[in-house]
Scaffold this motif. Sequence first.
Motif, PDB file in Angstrom:
ATOM      1  N   THR A  41       0.857  -1.173   0.000  1.00  0.00           N
ATOM      2  CA  THR A  41       0.000   0.000   0.000  1.00  0.00           C
ATOM      3  C   THR A  41       0.890   1.217   0.000  1.00  0.00           C
ATOM      4  O   THR A  41       2.037   1.166   0.407  1.00  0.00           O
ATOM      5  N   HIS A  42       0.356   2.290  -0.489  1.00  0.00           N
ATOM      6  CA  HIS A  42       1.095   3.540  -0.468  1.00  0.00           C
ATOM      7  C   HIS A  42       0.118   4.690  -0.392  1.00  0.00           C
ATOM      8  O   HIS A  42      -1.079   4.501  -0.483  1.00  0.00           O
ATOM      9  N   LYS A  43       0.652   5.890  -0.258  1.00  0.00           N
ATOM     10  CA  LYS A  43      -0.210   7.060  -0.223  1.00  0.00           C
ATOM     11  C   LYS A  43      -0.925   7.179  -1.557  1.00  0.00           C
ATOM     12  O   LYS A  43      -0.342   6.930  -2.609  1.00  0.00           O
ATOM     13  N   PRO A  44      -2.207   7.557  -1.515  1.00  0.00           N
ATOM     14  CA  PRO A  44      -2.952   7.644  -2.772  1.00  0.00           C
ATOM     15  C   PRO A  44      -2.456   8.806  -3.630  1.00  0.00           C
ATOM     16  O   PRO A  44      -1.875   9.759  -3.145  1.00  0.00           O
ATOM     17  N   THR A  45      -2.715   8.672  -4.919  1.00  0.00           N
ATOM     18  CA  THR A  45      -2.383   9.750  -5.824  1.00  0.00           C
ATOM     19  C   THR A  45      -3.303  10.923  -5.516  1.00  0.00           C
ATOM     20  O   THR A  45      -4.353  10.751  -4.892  1.00  0.00           O
ATOM     21  N   PRO A  46      -2.926  12.134  -5.912  1.00  0.00           N
ATOM     22  CA  PRO A  46      -3.779  13.292  -5.635  1.00  0.00           C
ATOM     23  C   PRO A  46      -5.209  13.033  -6.093  1.00  0.00           C
ATOM     24  O   PRO A  46      -5.437  12.508  -7.179  1.00  0.00           O
ATOM     25  N   GLY A  47      -6.163  13.400  -5.268  1.00  0.00           N
ATOM     26  CA  GLY A  47      -7.570  13.194  -5.592  1.00  0.00           C
ATOM     27  C   GLY A  47      -8.125  11.876  -5.095  1.00  0.00           C
ATOM     28  O   GLY A  47      -9.316  11.638  -5.187  1.00  0.00           O
ATOM     29  N   LEU A  48      -7.281  10.999  -4.566  1.00  0.00           N
ATOM     30  CA  LEU A  48      -7.754   9.696  -4.077  1.00  0.00           C
ATOM     31  C   LEU A  48      -7.608   9.592  -2.561  1.00  0.00           C
ATOM     32  O   LEU A  48      -7.358   8.524  -2.027  1.00  0.00           O
ATOM     33  N   LYS A  49      -7.804  10.696  -1.871  1.00  0.00           N
ATOM     34  CA  LYS A  49      -7.592  10.725  -0.420  1.00  0.00           C
ATOM     35  C   LYS A  49      -8.544   9.816   0.353  1.00  0.00           C
ATOM     36  O   LYS A  49      -8.220   9.408   1.459  1.00  0.00           O
ATOM     37  N   TYR A  50      -9.679   9.484  -0.209  1.00  0.00           N
ATOM     38  CA  TYR A  50     -10.626   8.613   0.490  1.00  0.00           C
ATOM     39  C   TYR A  50     -10.234   7.140   0.390  1.00  0.00           C
ATOM     40  O   TYR A  50     -10.886   6.289   0.975  1.00  0.00           O
ATOM     41  N   LEU A  51      -9.177   6.866  -0.368  1.00  0.00           N
ATOM     42  CA  LEU A  51      -8.760   5.487  -0.589  1.00  0.00           C
ATOM     43  C   LEU A  51      -7.412   5.169   0.052  1.00  0.00           C
ATOM     44  O   LEU A  51      -6.766   4.184  -0.305  1.00  0.00           O
ATOM     45  N   ALA A  89      -1.836  -0.729  -3.914  1.00  0.00           N
ATOM     46  CA  ALA A  89      -1.389   0.093  -5.052  1.00  0.00           C
ATOM     47  C   ALA A  89      -2.128  -0.284  -6.331  1.00  0.00           C
ATOM     48  O   ALA A  89      -2.498   0.598  -7.119  1.00  0.00           O
ATOM     49  N   GLU A  90      -2.361  -1.579  -6.536  1.00  0.00           N
ATOM     50  CA  GLU A  90      -3.057  -2.024  -7.757  1.00  0.00           C
ATOM     51  C   GLU A  90      -4.474  -1.445  -7.819  1.00  0.00           C
ATOM     52  O   GLU A  90      -4.948  -1.055  -8.878  1.00  0.00           O
ATOM     53  N   THR A  91      -5.147  -1.426  -6.681  1.00  0.00           N
ATOM     54  CA  THR A  91      -6.504  -0.869  -6.617  1.00  0.00           C
ATOM     55  C   THR A  91      -6.468   0.618  -6.934  1.00  0.00           C
ATOM     56  O   THR A  91      -7.293   1.119  -7.710  1.00  0.00           O
ATOM     57  N   LEU A  92      -5.520   1.316  -6.345  1.00  0.00           N
ATOM     58  CA  LEU A  92      -5.401   2.755  -6.584  1.00  0.00           C
ATOM     59  C   LEU A  92      -5.116   3.049  -8.048  1.00  0.00           C
ATOM     60  O   LEU A  92      -5.643   4.015  -8.609  1.00  0.00           O
ATOM     61  N   GLN A  93      -4.305   2.210  -8.681  1.00  0.00           N
ATOM     62  CA  GLN A  93      -4.006   2.396 -10.100  1.00  0.00           C
ATOM     63  C   GLN A  93      -5.258   2.220 -10.953  1.00  0.00           C
ATOM     64  O   GLN A  93      -5.502   2.975 -11.893  1.00  0.00           O
ATOM     65  N   GLN A  94      -6.058   1.215 -10.614  1.00  0.00           N
ATOM     66  CA  GLN A  94      -7.294   0.987 -11.355  1.00  0.00           C
ATOM     67  C   GLN A  94      -8.255   2.158 -11.184  1.00  0.00           C
ATOM     68  O   GLN A  94      -8.860   2.617 -12.152  1.00  0.00           O
ATOM     69  N   VAL A  95      -8.387   2.644  -9.952  1.00  0.00           N
ATOM     70  CA  VAL A  95      -9.282   3.774  -9.698  1.00  0.00           C
ATOM     71  C   VAL A  95      -8.771   5.018 -10.416  1.00  0.00           C
ATOM     72  O   VAL A  95      -9.555   5.753 -11.031  1.00  0.00           O
ATOM     73  N   ALA A  96      -7.457   5.254 -10.371  1.00  0.00           N
ATOM     74  CA  ALA A  96      -6.883   6.418 -11.051  1.00  0.00           C
ATOM     75  C   ALA A  96      -7.157   6.353 -12.554  1.00  0.00           C
ATOM     76  O   ALA A  96      -7.519   7.368 -13.173  1.00  0.00           O
ATOM     77  N   ALA A  97      -7.039   5.181 -13.139  1.00  0.00           N
ATOM     78  CA  ALA A  97      -7.278   5.028 -14.574  1.00  0.00           C
ATOM     79  C   ALA A  97      -8.741   5.320 -14.918  1.00  0.00           C
ATOM     80  O   ALA A  97      -9.032   6.076 -15.860  1.00  0.00           O
ATOM     81  N   VAL A  98      -9.668   4.746 -14.159  1.00  0.00           N
ATOM     82  CA  VAL A  98     -11.096   4.964 -14.409  1.00  0.00           C
ATOM     83  C   VAL A  98     -11.442   6.440 -14.206  1.00  0.00           C
ATOM     84  O   VAL A  98     -12.222   7.016 -14.972  1.00  0.00           O
ATOM     85  N   THR A  99     -10.839   7.050 -13.204  1.00  0.00           N
ATOM     86  CA  THR A  99     -11.084   8.463 -12.918  1.00  0.00           C
ATOM     87  C   THR A  99     -10.562   9.334 -14.049  1.00  0.00           C
ATOM     88  O   THR A  99     -11.253  10.240 -14.522  1.00  0.00           O
ATOM     89  N   GLN A 100      -9.349   9.057 -14.495  1.00  0.00           N
ATOM     90  CA  GLN A 100      -8.749   9.848 -15.579  1.00  0.00           C
ATOM     91  C   GLN A 100      -9.525   9.702 -16.884  1.00  0.00           C
ATOM     92  O   GLN A 100      -9.566  10.623 -17.696  1.00  0.00           O
TER      93      GLN A 100
END
Length: 179
Positions: free
Chosen positions: A3-13, A18-29
């Motif tokens: 796990t790591h700190k979320p990318t900007p805009g993903l503070k609720y996660l 990291a894999e989950t955050l990457q998937q969310v970042a992609a869908v968000t972008q």
Amino acid sequence: MSTHKPTPGLKYLTGYPAETLQQVAAVTQQGRLGNLLRQKYPKIHDIRTDKQLYNYTIDFKNQYLSKAQPLNRVVYDAKIKVIQHALGQHHFITRVHGKKTKAVNEIKIASLFRTVPDEFLKMITVHELAHFREKEHNKKFYQLCRHMEPNYHQYEFDLRLYLTHLDLFGEVYGNMGIG
């Protein structure tokens, strides 16, 4: 799983892999998060008033925590700031009246949850009711949450996605069902 700190805009996660955050970042972008949430949860609940919210919560309490202390009040509260990571609050207040003490138990739920899918309101309600038995967020607490709502963890994750969308792009559901 790291796990790591979320990318900007993903503070609720924060705390998710990291894999989950990457998937969310992609869908968000790609601008697809709102559509995915609307597809999965097409309808918002119709519990608008504090009285309706109280009755909704009492139904859960009576079904799963009938022997727990009484619940005196449940309200939507515009003062709760979700940005400070509070979706709702539970208060156990003991007041002294002469030689008697009176316990008052209340739940406050952030007003922005007046217009979300029922699954999200259910998750928050279950979470706050679980504090009647377990004050800390420990294993027993989450077991009780899952007992009251087997999909608790999925709804919590999806609610975090909803909050992410809200934070980045604004309303997912607009004024659906408000009248």
